[in-house]
Write a protein that holds these residues in place. Structure first.
Motif, PDB file in Angstrom:
ATOM      1  N   LYS B  48       0.831  -1.211   0.000  1.00 24.46           N
ATOM      2  CA  LYS B  48       0.000   0.000   0.000  1.00 24.46           C
ATOM      3  C   LYS B  48       0.870   1.267   0.000  1.00 24.46           C
ATOM      4  O   LYS B  48       0.704   2.140  -0.855  1.00 24.46           O
ATOM      5  CB  LYS B  48      -0.922   0.011   1.238  1.00 24.46           C
ATOM      6  CG  LYS B  48      -1.800  -1.210   1.384  1.00 24.46           C
ATOM      7  CD  LYS B  48      -2.695  -1.126   2.593  1.00 24.46           C
ATOM      8  CE  LYS B  48      -1.958  -1.117   3.915  1.00 24.46           C
ATOM      9  NZ  LYS B  48      -1.263  -2.377   4.276  1.00 24.46           N
ATOM     10  N   THR B  49       1.797   1.321   0.964  1.00 27.28           N
ATOM     11  CA  THR B  49       2.648   2.512   1.050  1.00 27.28           C
ATOM     12  C   THR B  49       3.458   2.688  -0.230  1.00 27.28           C
ATOM     13  O   THR B  49       3.621   3.807  -0.734  1.00 27.28           O
ATOM     14  CB  THR B  49       3.581   2.398   2.270  1.00 27.28           C
ATOM     15  OG1 THR B  49       2.773   2.234   3.428  1.00 27.28           O
ATOM     16  CG2 THR B  49       4.447   3.628   2.429  1.00 27.28           C
ATOM     17  N   THR B  50       3.934   1.572  -0.765  1.00 28.96           N
ATOM     18  CA  THR B  50       4.711   1.632  -2.009  1.00 28.96           C
ATOM     19  C   THR B  50       3.875   2.253  -3.127  1.00 28.96           C
ATOM     20  O   THR B  50       4.362   3.114  -3.868  1.00 28.96           O
ATOM     21  CB  THR B  50       5.179   0.219  -2.393  1.00 28.96           C
ATOM     22  OG1 THR B  50       5.918  -0.332  -1.301  1.00 28.96           O
ATOM     23  CG2 THR B  50       6.059   0.237  -3.621  1.00 28.96           C
ATOM     24  N   PHE B 164      -3.610   9.744   1.428  1.00 28.96           N
ATOM     25  CA  PHE B 164      -3.396   9.635   2.858  1.00 28.96           C
ATOM     26  C   PHE B 164      -3.092   8.184   3.213  1.00 28.96           C
ATOM     27  O   PHE B 164      -3.923   7.312   3.053  1.00 28.96           O
ATOM     28  CB  PHE B 164      -4.660  10.113   3.588  1.00 28.96           C
ATOM     29  CG  PHE B 164      -4.403  10.688   4.945  1.00 28.96           C
ATOM     30  CD1 PHE B 164      -3.379  10.212   5.741  1.00 28.96           C
ATOM     31  CD2 PHE B 164      -5.211  11.707   5.445  1.00 28.96           C
ATOM     32  CE1 PHE B 164      -3.147  10.740   6.988  1.00 28.96           C
ATOM     33  CE2 PHE B 164      -4.990  12.242   6.696  1.00 28.96           C
ATOM     34  CZ  PHE B 164      -3.955  11.761   7.467  1.00 28.96           C
ATOM     35  N   ASP B 165      -1.876   7.946   3.671  1.00 26.39           N
ATOM     36  CA  ASP B 165      -1.453   6.593   4.040  1.00 26.39           C
ATOM     37  C   ASP B 165      -1.860   6.329   5.486  1.00 26.39           C
ATOM     38  O   ASP B 165      -1.399   7.014   6.391  1.00 26.39           O
ATOM     39  CB  ASP B 165       0.075   6.492   3.870  1.00 26.39           C
ATOM     40  CG  ASP B 165       0.558   5.049   3.849  1.00 26.39           C
ATOM     41  OD1 ASP B 165      -0.282   4.140   3.781  1.00 26.39           O
ATOM     42  OD2 ASP B 165       1.790   4.853   3.895  1.00 26.39           O
ATOM     43  N   GLU B 166      -2.705   5.351   5.695  1.00 25.08           N
ATOM     44  CA  GLU B 166      -3.186   4.976   7.036  1.00 25.08           C
ATOM     45  C   GLU B 166      -3.648   6.195   7.835  1.00 25.08           C
ATOM     46  O   GLU B 166      -3.035   6.556   8.842  1.00 25.08           O
ATOM     47  CB  GLU B 166      -2.064   4.254   7.816  1.00 25.08           C
ATOM     48  CG  GLU B 166      -1.411   3.103   7.073  1.00 25.08           C
ATOM     49  CD  GLU B 166      -2.122   1.766   7.275  1.00 25.08           C
ATOM     50  OE1 GLU B 166      -3.174   1.733   7.949  1.00 25.08           O
ATOM     51  OE2 GLU B 166      -1.640   0.766   6.725  1.00 25.08           O
ATOM     52  N   PRO B 167      -4.729   6.831   7.423  1.00 21.67           N
ATOM     53  CA  PRO B 167      -5.114   8.113   8.035  1.00 21.67           C
ATOM     54  C   PRO B 167      -5.441   8.043   9.519  1.00 21.67           C
ATOM     55  O   PRO B 167      -5.260   9.032  10.215  1.00 21.67           O
ATOM     56  CB  PRO B 167      -6.346   8.549   7.232  1.00 21.67           C
ATOM     57  CG  PRO B 167      -6.831   7.331   6.552  1.00 21.67           C
ATOM     58  CD  PRO B 167      -5.645   6.440   6.354  1.00 21.67           C
TER      59      PRO B 167
END
Ligand SMILES: Nc1ncnc2c1ncn2[C@@H]1O[C@H](COP(=O)(O)OP(=O)(O)O)[C@@H](O)[C@H]1O
Ligand SMILES: [Mg+2]
Lengths: 413, 249
Positions: B48-50, B164-167
């Motif tokens: 996901k972050t990638t 937004f990564d893991e908001p």
């Protein structure tokens, strides 16, 4: 690109110069450290030598039978006029005890004479006086040196006596002298201040380089590796500023900071110079003579700004590669050693240096700084030094930007 | 609008002389439309972050294309960044400054005029309830306050696309709700919102579209209803575990 770099630089400077700790270590400390250090050192050595000079010592002389000897009388009067001591004449049997007392620092000196010195003198037989002292005691060593001088002046007196008794003019001893008939001020034709410059020429270039490097290390590592480590760099990277601006902005801020630090160390040294010139270097030159002209100040600026950029680039390239501050410090340390050795080595060299030195970065700046301080600089060499520093900085900055754009380096795990 | 086509990302790891490759993304494609919240749902290490980092140009794709509002992420990386507001929980702020100063700073870096910055600042401060701490040092703020500050800074230039990564990671319930409400409001205003999460509840509650990402591949794509119906289950959890189990075997 430059407007972004300017915004970033301003922010970094605000961070640096509103942080009391940073300001203290970068500006205040170098400014006061050297003067305080040298003042304290000067005071200590002054009071120490005053103490030695005013000390009242005990000197033994053996054997005690020389009372009627004119040579002995002469020697005693020289000793009494030059040294603050009580003279105790002792019999030969007492010599071991006297030596023991000197060993224990209860007394300072034992002088023993051979028998019949007047007879020896008349017979033109050289005689030897023995002077025992304790090298571990400052007082004893001091009296020992003074006694040595006393023996030399006794010898002079005796030679004159001998020549007089033979009706030979004493001038025969000194057919030629140097500068007896002219005052010392007229003999030294150095440019005003260039002597102080000579002392500074050895010290200042390497102190400046040192402070530039140390302070760019202090702040440079933190603004790049520190931010990487703390995760505060990422937010800048996802904004629309390009990476070159980030590097440039940070670089300029660190250059300003290290410059401030180097300048305050130089000012500190100038203040300290008032004390340490006389005390530590026994130079007759006055600090007030050491005033640089506008030309020389311009040359200093032209030398220093490029080398500051170069040193900061060296630090930042390590900081960019490293994952965290600790790793960055580890990478910078060997470079620091190299720069330090280069600048100490170069600044202690003579006035003429091989040509290649004018083209080698850092070394040529040290050579240039030195030439400015001893007031023998040439514009050509100053500009060559500045240009080489800038070329190397340009290369380093180019690689740094490449590294900043390389995710393998920026996101190393 | 974000369009992703066959995105692949291979990481190269050099350790003690040996090189190993990690295929973090194995060719994914999806699209986030304006007015929608798109949720990338997947377990830890799914990629996901990638994905989000590739979109925000922090890292470059190994292959495939990403376009954001018509800008190519490789050719126009700066333009892409200018329309994106990117946030992750591991993106920290310099604690030395105040939220107010940082908003000014990033506003200027985003080429906004002082008037625009001032105006935008007031809007964000009001929306995120930052009045009390706008002039306090960030170091002195609570986690929730810091998160709000990060949001305000990332959105200072009023970007069309919010990533937004893991908001809600590490936030208390109140702040988490605050953040998700905020994201919903932005989507309603016509912005493109892309989030990643490993929490099914978040995906269910706020996402209009969901992509289930497992081991670098998108296994399901569609609205919550579509995904549940297609898999003939009652909820997202069942679908999610179906894929995780398949993988375990
Ligand atoms: N910079 C990197 N170098 C090497 N491998 C990485 C890097 N970043 C992520 N990975 C690997 O890629 C995979 C996906 O990671 P990530 O995108 O962070 O997953 P998620 O965010 O879904 O938890 C993981 O296996 C991770 O170890
Ligand atoms: Mg993640």
């Amino acid at each position: 690109m430059f407007s972004d770099a300017y915004i970033i630089m301003k922010k970094e400077l605000k961070r640096l110069f509103t942080d009391r700790r940073t300001v203290f270590f970068m500006v205040v400390l170098p400014l006061v450290m050297l003067p305080v250090m040298y003042t304290v050192m000067g005071k200590i050595s002054q009071s120490r030598s005053a103490d030695i000079r005013s000390y009242h010592g005990t000197v033994f002389i053996a054997p005690e039978m020389q009372k009627q000897s004119p040579i002995y009388e002469e020697f005693i009067s020289i000793i009494n006029s030059q040294m603050n001591v009580t003279i105790n004449e002792i019999p030969e049997a007492y010599i071991p005890t006297a030596k023991e007392l000197i060993k224990e620092k209860e007394a300072q000196l034992l002088i023993t004479f051979p028998e019949n010195i007047d007879f020896a003198f008349d017979a033109i037989q050289p005689f030897d006086i023995h002077v025992f002292y304790n090298g571990a005691s400052d007082y004893s060593s001091y009296f020992y040196r003074r006694t040595y001088d006393a023996v030399n002046s006794l010898a002079d007196t005796l030679i004159y006596l001998r020549l007089e008794s033979l009706n030979i003019p004493t001038e025969i001893l000194t057919p030629v002298t140097a500068n007896r008939t002219i005052s010392p001020e007229l003999v030294n034709l150095a440019k005003k201040g260039s002597e102080v410059g000579k002392v500074f020429g050895v010290l200042l270039p390497f102190i400046i380089i040192l402070y530039l490097f140390v302070s760019s290390m202090q702040v440079g590592i933190d603004t790049v590796s520190g931010e990487k480590e703390r995760g505060t760099l990422a937010i800048l990277l996802v904004n629309q500023v390009d990476r070159a601006s980030i590097i440039l902005g940070k670089l300029l801020a660190v250059v300003c900071a290290s410059f401030a630090s180097a300048i305050s160390s130089v000012v500190g040294l100038m203040i300290a110079g008032r004390y340490f010139l006389k005390d530590l270097f026994r130079s007759s030159a006055e600090m007030s003579d050491f005033i640089l002209g506008a030309d020389q100040i311009l040359q200093l600026a032209i030398l220093l700004i490029p080398v500051a950029i170069l040193l900061v680039s060296l630090v930042l390239i390590c900081a960019t590669y490293a994952r965290n501050s600790k790793e960055a410090a580890g990478l910078v340390m060997p470079l620091y050693m190299v720069v330090l050795i280069l600048s100490i080595g170069t600044s202690s060299m003579g006035e003429t240096v091989p040509t290649w030195m004018h083209y080698t970065p850092i070394i040529n700046t040290v050579v240039g700084l030195k030439s400015v301080f001893i007031k023998s600089s040439s514009w050509g060499n100053v500009i060559i030094a500045a240009v080489t520093s800038l070329i190397f900085s340009g290369l380093l900055i180019f690689f740094m930007i490449r590294m900043f754009k390389n995710e393998k380096i920026l996101f190393r795990i | 609008m974000i369009e992703i086509l066959d995105l692949k990302k291979v990481f190269e790891n050099k350790k003690k002389g040996t090189v190993s490759y990690k295929e973090a993304l194995k060719g994914i494609s999806f699209m986030c439309k304006p007015g929608e919240i798109f949720g990338l749902l997947g377990p830890n290490g799914a990629g996901k972050t990638t994905t989000l980092r590739c979109i925000s140009t922090l890292i470059k794709p190994t292959s495939g294309t990403i376009t954001v509002n018509g800008f190519d992420s490789l050719k126009d990386d700066r333009k892409v960044r200018s329309v994106i507001g990117f946030l992750t929980s591991d993106m920290k702020l310099d604690g030395f400054f105040t939220p107010d100063y940082m908003m000014d700073y990033f506003g200027r870096l985003n080429k906004m005029s002082p008037e625009d910055i001032a105006e935008r600042k007031e809007v964000l401060i009001k929306e995120l309830h930052m009045e009390e701490f706008r002039n306090k040092k960030i170091d002195k703020l609570s986690t929730g306050m810091k998160q709000k500050t990060s949001i305000a800074i990332s959105l200072i230039h009023n970007p069309d696309v919010i990533i937004f990564d893991e908001p809600t990671n590490g936030l208390d319930v109140v702040t988490a709700k605050n953040v998700t409400d905020f994201l919903k409001k932005y989507a309603r205003e016509g912005k493109t919102v892309l989030i990643s999460t490993h929490i099914m509840g978040v995906a269910e509650q706020i996402c209009d579209k969901i992509g289930i990402l497992i081991e670098g591949l998108i296994k399901e794509l569609g609205s919550l209803d579509e995904i549940v119906k297609r898999n003939k289950t009652n909820n997202l959890e069942d679908v999610f575990f179906k894929y995780l189990e398949v993988q375990d075997v």
